[in-house]
Design a protein around this motif. Structure first.
Motif, PDB file in Angstrom:
ATOM      1  N   THR A  97       0.860  -1.181   0.000  1.00  0.00           N
ATOM      2  CA  THR A  97       0.000   0.000   0.000  1.00  0.00           C
ATOM      3  C   THR A  97       0.893   1.226   0.000  1.00  0.00           C
ATOM      4  O   THR A  97       1.924   1.245   0.662  1.00  0.00           O
TER       5      THR A  97
ATOM      6  N   LEU B 248       1.175   5.318   0.780  1.00  0.00           N
ATOM      7  CA  LEU B 248       0.543   6.416   1.524  1.00  0.00           C
ATOM      8  C   LEU B 248       1.217   7.730   1.184  1.00  0.00           C
ATOM      9  O   LEU B 248       2.427   7.774   0.966  1.00  0.00           O
TER      10      LEU B 248
ATOM     11  N   VAL C 258      -4.222   7.434   0.085  1.00  0.00           N
ATOM     12  CA  VAL C 258      -3.846   6.020   0.029  1.00  0.00           C
ATOM     13  C   VAL C 258      -4.026   5.471  -1.381  1.00  0.00           C
ATOM     14  O   VAL C 258      -4.993   5.796  -2.064  1.00  0.00           O
ATOM     15  N   GLN C 259      -3.096   4.653  -1.782  1.00  0.00           N
ATOM     16  CA  GLN C 259      -3.189   3.951  -3.063  1.00  0.00           C
ATOM     17  C   GLN C 259      -3.025   2.458  -2.791  1.00  0.00           C
ATOM     18  O   GLN C 259      -2.179   2.051  -2.010  1.00  0.00           O
ATOM     19  N   ASN C 260      -3.849   1.642  -3.422  1.00  0.00           N
ATOM     20  CA  ASN C 260      -3.787   0.182  -3.249  1.00  0.00           C
ATOM     21  C   ASN C 260      -3.969  -0.212  -1.780  1.00  0.00           C
ATOM     22  O   ASN C 260      -3.137  -0.915  -1.196  1.00  0.00           O
ATOM     23  N   LEU C 261      -5.055   0.213  -1.236  1.00  0.00           N
ATOM     24  CA  LEU C 261      -5.320  -0.055   0.184  1.00  0.00           C
ATOM     25  C   LEU C 261      -5.617  -1.539   0.407  1.00  0.00           C
ATOM     26  O   LEU C 261      -6.508  -2.107  -0.216  1.00  0.00           O
ATOM     27  N   THR C 262      -4.881  -2.127   1.304  1.00  0.00           N
ATOM     28  CA  THR C 262      -5.103  -3.528   1.670  1.00  0.00           C
ATOM     29  C   THR C 262      -5.845  -3.588   3.008  1.00  0.00           C
ATOM     30  O   THR C 262      -5.907  -2.604   3.746  1.00  0.00           O
ATOM     31  N   GLN C 263      -6.336  -4.760   3.318  1.00  0.00           N
ATOM     32  CA  GLN C 263      -7.092  -4.913   4.559  1.00  0.00           C
ATOM     33  C   GLN C 263      -6.255  -4.572   5.800  1.00  0.00           C
ATOM     34  O   GLN C 263      -6.720  -3.818   6.674  1.00  0.00           O
TER      35      GLN C 263
ATOM     36  N   ALA D 280      -5.966  -0.893   6.004  1.00  0.00           N
ATOM     37  CA  ALA D 280      -7.263  -0.295   6.346  1.00  0.00           C
ATOM     38  C   ALA D 280      -7.499  -0.398   7.852  1.00  0.00           C
ATOM     39  O   ALA D 280      -8.016   0.537   8.482  1.00  0.00           O
TER      40      ALA D 280
ATOM     41  N   LEU E 268     -15.628   6.461   5.973  1.00  0.00           N
ATOM     42  CA  LEU E 268     -15.352   5.660   4.774  1.00  0.00           C
ATOM     43  C   LEU E 268     -14.283   4.601   5.053  1.00  0.00           C
ATOM     44  O   LEU E 268     -14.398   3.452   4.618  1.00  0.00           O
TER      45      LEU E 268
ATOM     46  N   GLN F  38     -15.813   1.836   6.961  1.00  0.00           N
ATOM     47  CA  GLN F  38     -16.579   0.924   6.100  1.00  0.00           C
ATOM     48  C   GLN F  38     -15.652  -0.021   5.341  1.00  0.00           C
ATOM     49  O   GLN F  38     -15.938  -1.207   5.203  1.00  0.00           O
ATOM     50  N   ARG F  39     -14.557   0.520   4.840  1.00  0.00           N
ATOM     51  CA  ARG F  39     -13.636  -0.321   4.069  1.00  0.00           C
ATOM     52  C   ARG F  39     -13.042  -1.430   4.944  1.00  0.00           C
ATOM     53  O   ARG F  39     -12.944  -2.579   4.541  1.00  0.00           O
TER      54      ARG F  39
ATOM     55  N   ILE G 144     -15.926  -3.984   5.823  1.00  0.00           N
ATOM     56  CA  ILE G 144     -16.392  -4.866   4.746  1.00  0.00           C
ATOM     57  C   ILE G 144     -15.524  -6.116   4.650  1.00  0.00           C
ATOM     58  O   ILE G 144     -16.018  -7.237   4.571  1.00  0.00           O
ATOM     59  N   GLY G 145     -14.228  -5.908   4.687  1.00  0.00           N
ATOM     60  CA  GLY G 145     -13.324  -7.050   4.571  1.00  0.00           C
ATOM     61  C   GLY G 145     -13.492  -8.017   5.714  1.00  0.00           C
ATOM     62  O   GLY G 145     -13.559  -9.231   5.530  1.00  0.00           O
TER      63      GLY G 145
ATOM     64  N   GLN H 204      -3.110  -8.672  -5.464  1.00  0.00           N
ATOM     65  CA  GLN H 204      -3.397  -8.689  -4.035  1.00  0.00           C
ATOM     66  C   GLN H 204      -4.855  -8.311  -3.803  1.00  0.00           C
ATOM     67  O   GLN H 204      -5.497  -7.712  -4.662  1.00  0.00           O
ATOM     68  N   VAL H 205      -5.339  -8.668  -2.635  1.00  0.00           N
ATOM     69  CA  VAL H 205      -6.696  -8.282  -2.260  1.00  0.00           C
ATOM     70  C   VAL H 205      -6.656  -6.847  -1.726  1.00  0.00           C
ATOM     71  O   VAL H 205      -5.840  -6.522  -0.870  1.00  0.00           O
ATOM     72  N   GLU H 206      -7.534  -6.006  -2.287  1.00  0.00           N
ATOM     73  CA  GLU H 206      -7.549  -4.601  -1.900  1.00  0.00           C
ATOM     74  C   GLU H 206      -8.951  -4.164  -1.488  1.00  0.00           C
ATOM     75  O   GLU H 206      -9.947  -4.768  -1.887  1.00  0.00           O
ATOM     76  N   VAL H 207      -8.978  -3.098  -0.695  1.00  0.00           N
ATOM     77  CA  VAL H 207     -10.265  -2.544  -0.249  1.00  0.00           C
ATOM     78  C   VAL H 207     -10.364  -1.055  -0.575  1.00  0.00           C
ATOM     79  O   VAL H 207     -11.105  -0.323   0.082  1.00  0.00           O
ATOM     80  N   SER H 208      -9.628  -0.613  -1.591  1.00  0.00           N
ATOM     81  CA  SER H 208      -9.607   0.824  -1.895  1.00  0.00           C
ATOM     82  C   SER H 208     -10.554   1.219  -3.012  1.00  0.00           C
ATOM     83  O   SER H 208     -10.711   2.406  -3.296  1.00  0.00           O
TER      84      SER H 208
ATOM     85  N   LEU I 212     -17.080   0.683  -2.770  1.00  0.00           N
ATOM     86  CA  LEU I 212     -17.502  -0.179  -1.660  1.00  0.00           C
ATOM     87  C   LEU I 212     -18.248  -1.414  -2.152  1.00  0.00           C
ATOM     88  O   LEU I 212     -18.135  -2.488  -1.564  1.00  0.00           O
TER      89      LEU I 212
ATOM     90  N   ILE J  44     -15.574  -4.210  -3.220  1.00  0.00           N
ATOM     91  CA  ILE J  44     -14.508  -4.695  -2.353  1.00  0.00           C
ATOM     92  C   ILE J  44     -15.022  -5.717  -1.337  1.00  0.00           C
ATOM     93  O   ILE J  44     -16.212  -5.705  -1.014  1.00  0.00           O
ATOM     94  N   PRO J  45     -14.120  -6.553  -0.850  1.00  0.00           N
ATOM     95  CA  PRO J  45     -12.714  -6.717  -1.199  1.00  0.00           C
ATOM     96  C   PRO J  45     -12.580  -7.293  -2.609  1.00  0.00           C
ATOM     97  O   PRO J  45     -13.338  -8.169  -2.990  1.00  0.00           O
TER      98      PRO J  45
ATOM     99  N   ILE K 276      -0.373   7.347 -11.176  1.00  0.00           N
ATOM    100  CA  ILE K 276       0.031   6.941  -9.831  1.00  0.00           C
ATOM    101  C   ILE K 276       0.917   5.696  -9.886  1.00  0.00           C
ATOM    102  O   ILE K 276       1.676   5.410  -8.962  1.00  0.00           O
TER     103      ILE K 276
ATOM    104  N   TRP L 231      -2.716  12.725  -6.103  1.00  0.00           N
ATOM    105  CA  TRP L 231      -1.442  13.209  -5.555  1.00  0.00           C
ATOM    106  C   TRP L 231      -0.444  13.357  -6.688  1.00  0.00           C
ATOM    107  O   TRP L 231      -0.528  12.664  -7.700  1.00  0.00           O
TER     108      TRP L 231
END
Lengths: 63, 289
Positions: free
Chosen positions: A10, A12, A22-27, A30, A42, A45-46, A49-50, B65-69, B72, B75-76, B93, B253
């Protein structure tokens, strides 16, 4: 016995005003970010959810 | 002159996996005269020729990879990022991997599909194929689908710059098209992504995708581009795709080569984010988180 290594990534960007982008947010990330700021709906929630899909666990308070 | 057979896709094959298998073979043949994206290069990638994307015949990937970004409702997601892209967005990016189709690791569809199935068993809701831009690696994407269960919910994350040849091969393959509409006019597209005729091509793809699958349109707000980019995008969506799901993203960014452009040195301000939200409300867009 050798364990399989799982690498997660991920990115930051922490801004001077306190915002975190954040880019490529993983569990796992999160979870960390949710812990740092539980008021961020938000992110909450992310993270939720996981976990909900895996175990039904609630990890932050409902807004 | 290189001659390739016209695209003929069997309608008799019923399962997605079987259809994907058939189309993957066809897509690989079409690499000999590549017209997957709107650049329409027509190069023979099987013979080592390169078009504007610089991609060869062998795909590579830089993330699984598993992501949550993402949205909603998706995801996941098990995200599979293929190296290389047909656009050259200075603010990308993932510029290092997206501008270089040789970055990352060799793509083995069977191996990636195995990881994806594992992710599905362990809580992932969807599988997302992205890049870079996955359109330039259409054979690989189809080979991957051929290895996945028909029940898997598949997401095609795209820059919406594909050509008719690719769309025909993609028809019915993905449950959701998650498509970028980055620029509201061709001048910004040319200046920031070195691309011409951008708006017409993206509109054509979005209209097509909306008819064939579920569509989610993404727009990444860029500093200084609210009036020239977001506003015309919002207006067009309201008029032509009313009710379509829109994800307005404010997390720009200044990555990669953003410094080439004075307005892209920073992030999107709170004032601009507020203005963008006002525009979305004015056009009654169906914003989703």
């Amino acid at each position: 016995m050798k364990k399989n290594k799982i690498e997660l990534s991920t990115e930051l960007l922490i801004l001077s005003d306190g915002r975190i982008l954040v880019q490529n947010l993983t569990q796992p990330m999160a979870d960390i970010l949710n812990g740092l700021n539980p008021e961020d709906k938000l992110m909450c929630q992310r993270a939720r959810i996981g976990h909900r899909r895996n175990s039904g666990q609630k990890i932050c308070k409902q807004s | 002159m290189i001659c390739t057979p016209p695209v003929t896709i069997s309608q008799a094959t019923t399962t997605r996996r079987a259809l994907a298998h058939e189309r993957a073979r066809l897509a690989r043949e079409l690499l000999a005269d590549c017209h997957f994206c709107a650049h329409d290069c027509g190069v023979n990638r099987l013979a080592g020729e390169f078009g504007l994307c610089r991609a060869g015949a062998a795909p590579r990937f830089f993330t699984t990879q598993v992501e949550v970004s993402d949205e909603l409702e998706l995801i996941p997601t098990f995200a599979i990022a293929l190296s290389g892209c047909d656009l050259r967005c200075d603010f990308c990016i993932t510029g290092k991997e997206s501008w270089n189709p040789h970055a990352g690791e060799n793509f083995d569809a069977a191996d990636i599909a195995k990881k994806a199935r594992h992710a599905l068993r362990n809580g992932a809701r969807t599988i997302m194929v992205l890049g870079g831009e996955p359109t330039i690696h259409l054979p690989a994407a189809l080979e991957l689908i051929a290895e996945l269960p028909d029940s898997a919910r598949l997401i095609w994350k795209t820059n919406a710059h594909s050509a008719a040849q690719a769309r025909e091969l993609l028809d019915g393959m993905f449950d959701v098209w998650l498509a970028d509409f980055k620029f509201g006019n061709d001048d910004c597209a040319r200046r920031l992504a070195k691309i011409s005729d951008y708006v017409r091509v993206v509109r054509e793809n979005l209209l097509w995708a909306d008819e064939r699958s579920e569509l989610i349109v993404r727009h990444l707000l860029m500093p200084g581009h609210i009036d020239c980019c977001w506003k015309p995008v919002a207006e067009w969506l309201a008029e032509n795709l009313p009710g379509v799901k829109v994800n307005l993203r404010s997390g720009f960014w200044p990555a990669w080569k953003s410094a080439r452009h004075s307005e892209l040195h920073g992030t999107v301000s709170a004032v601009e984010t507020g203005l963008a939200s006002q525009i979305a409300r004015m056009y009654e867009l169906n914003l989703i988180p």
